[in-house]
Write an enzyme that holds these catalytic residues in place. Sequence first.
Site, PDB file in Angstrom:
ATOM      1  N   GLY A  37      35.348  31.787  22.847  1.00 35.28           N
ATOM      2  CA  GLY A  37      35.103  30.492  23.697  1.00 35.28           C
ATOM      3  C   GLY A  37      36.218  30.253  24.826  1.00 35.28           C
ATOM      4  O   GLY A  37      35.920  29.909  25.892  1.00 35.28           O
ATOM      5  N   PRO A  52      35.109  46.414  58.557  1.00 38.19           N
ATOM      6  CA  PRO A  52      34.005  46.019  58.074  1.00 38.19           C
ATOM      7  C   PRO A  52      33.146  47.279  57.692  1.00 38.19           C
ATOM      8  O   PRO A  52      32.427  47.377  56.704  1.00 38.19           O
ATOM      9  CB  PRO A  52      33.166  45.362  59.060  1.00 38.19           C
ATOM     10  CG  PRO A  52      34.274  44.346  59.853  1.00 38.19           C
ATOM     11  CD  PRO A  52      35.339  45.494  60.024  1.00 38.19           C
ATOM     12  N   ILE A  62      39.090  38.445  22.221  1.00 41.07           N
ATOM     13  CA  ILE A  62      39.780  38.035  21.168  1.00 41.07           C
ATOM     14  C   ILE A  62      39.779  36.763  21.285  1.00 41.07           C
ATOM     15  O   ILE A  62      39.713  35.944  20.107  1.00 41.07           O
ATOM     16  CB  ILE A  62      41.247  38.733  21.070  1.00 41.07           C
ATOM     17  CG1 ILE A  62      41.118  40.249  21.057  1.00 41.07           C
ATOM     18  CG2 ILE A  62      42.075  38.027  20.272  1.00 41.07           C
ATOM     19  CD1 ILE A  62      42.151  41.162  21.164  1.00 41.07           C
ATOM     20  N   THR A 117      39.341  52.633  46.076  1.00 39.51           N
ATOM     21  CA  THR A 117      38.552  52.295  44.969  1.00 39.51           C
ATOM     22  C   THR A 117      38.615  53.404  43.719  1.00 39.51           C
ATOM     23  O   THR A 117      39.267  54.673  44.094  1.00 39.51           O
ATOM     24  CB  THR A 117      37.123  52.240  45.159  1.00 39.51           C
ATOM     25  OG1 THR A 117      36.479  53.525  45.636  1.00 39.51           O
ATOM     26  CG2 THR A 117      36.835  51.102  46.452  1.00 39.51           C
ATOM     27  N   GLU A 124      43.898  49.679  47.669  1.00 42.80           N
ATOM     28  CA  GLU A 124      44.395  50.859  47.515  1.00 42.80           C
ATOM     29  C   GLU A 124      43.525  52.105  47.317  1.00 42.80           C
ATOM     30  O   GLU A 124      44.104  53.328  46.852  1.00 42.80           O
ATOM     31  CB  GLU A 124      45.632  50.949  46.723  1.00 42.80           C
ATOM     32  CG  GLU A 124      46.965  50.701  47.613  1.00 42.80           C
ATOM     33  CD  GLU A 124      47.190  49.257  47.934  1.00 42.80           C
ATOM     34  OE1 GLU A 124      46.214  48.602  48.113  1.00 42.80           O
ATOM     35  OE2 GLU A 124      48.394  48.845  48.359  1.00 42.80           O
TER      36      GLU A 124
END
Length: 382
Positions: free
Chosen positions: A343, A126, A340, A368, A366
Amino acid sequence: MVSTTEFDELIEVLRDFIRREVMPAEAGIDESDEIPDRLIAQAKEMGLYGYALPAEFGGLGLSVQQQVLVTMELGYTSPAFRSLFGTNNGIAGQVLVLAGTWEQRKQWLPRLASGEVVASFALTEPDAGSDPSRLVTSAVPDPGPDGGWVIDGLKRYITNAPAADIFMVFARTDLAAPPGKGIGVFIVPARLAGVSVAARDHKMGQAGAWTADVVFSGVRVPRDALVGEAAAAGYSTAMRSLAHGRLIIAALCAGVAARLIDESVTYARERSQGGHPIADYQLVQAMLADSQTEYMAARALVLDAAARYDAGTDQRLAPSAAKYFASEAVGRIADRAVQIHGGSGYMRGVPVERLYRDVRLFRIYEGTSQIQQLVIAREMLR
């Protein structure tokens, strides 16, 4: 060593398998968060659980250059499929390849290569994600008559944890040591007393690729659970394993980019707007050109970095540069693919929408993109 002819045949078989068996299952994987059992069985039969592991221990023994080409093929479909066996070949399996004793490699690598055993890489915590040198999971000598170690700690976002049979657990063996020092890595069977795996994480994308928290509470392991013979060499092992993993993620990004571009080209040819195929519009052509250029640059960079890795001339800067560029590039390519498609690209069930969510993770794990910048700069300034 796999010959050139054998490797070419492997690529052809894998390419056909991905398109014929895995791609039709993508929507179901995304909906169910499950990889079909038949695909898992086929992956084992094809040797995919051990393609990066040494041939003497049951793997295919592919070079890193060959590994990245295999990974590009795997990247053409849902990233969750590769994740099934990614930790066996990659960051978890490489811990044993790089640092394990002969006895440890003999005991575990054949089982990883066959898929009998799934291994997970338990490093992140964490409060120790991008900077694992500050991890707090501890491994202290067992005061009992048999010796060994007692492990306590919490690991987070652990890939394949819900399916794992063993964990490669990184823990502090010297609680007074500075960051990055006094860290060992241990082979911990998942069913030992004190090991508990939380429910699967609910992620933005990459459904079917399971991650979860893992808690180690007073877990007793024998002396030979320590990977290698040095109780303080774990951090170095983690960094070496991650460097290999960064190249593989970079290759995966290139594979996904190829799929996104193919989806975009097909849609542009088939879709009309105002009575004309959208492929006729210069703005669409510009997006396609940018995506193709970035894909070709990423692929070339990955192949060059893999050659340097195999030669032993650069196993740190080049993997980071490849992972940094390719993961950022595939994000831009995915964004253009959705644009491309208009919608329809925003609707669930369309491949580019799913891949758009999937690729976001590549810029995080792996290491950032920001960590890659630090690695690259530090190597340049040495």
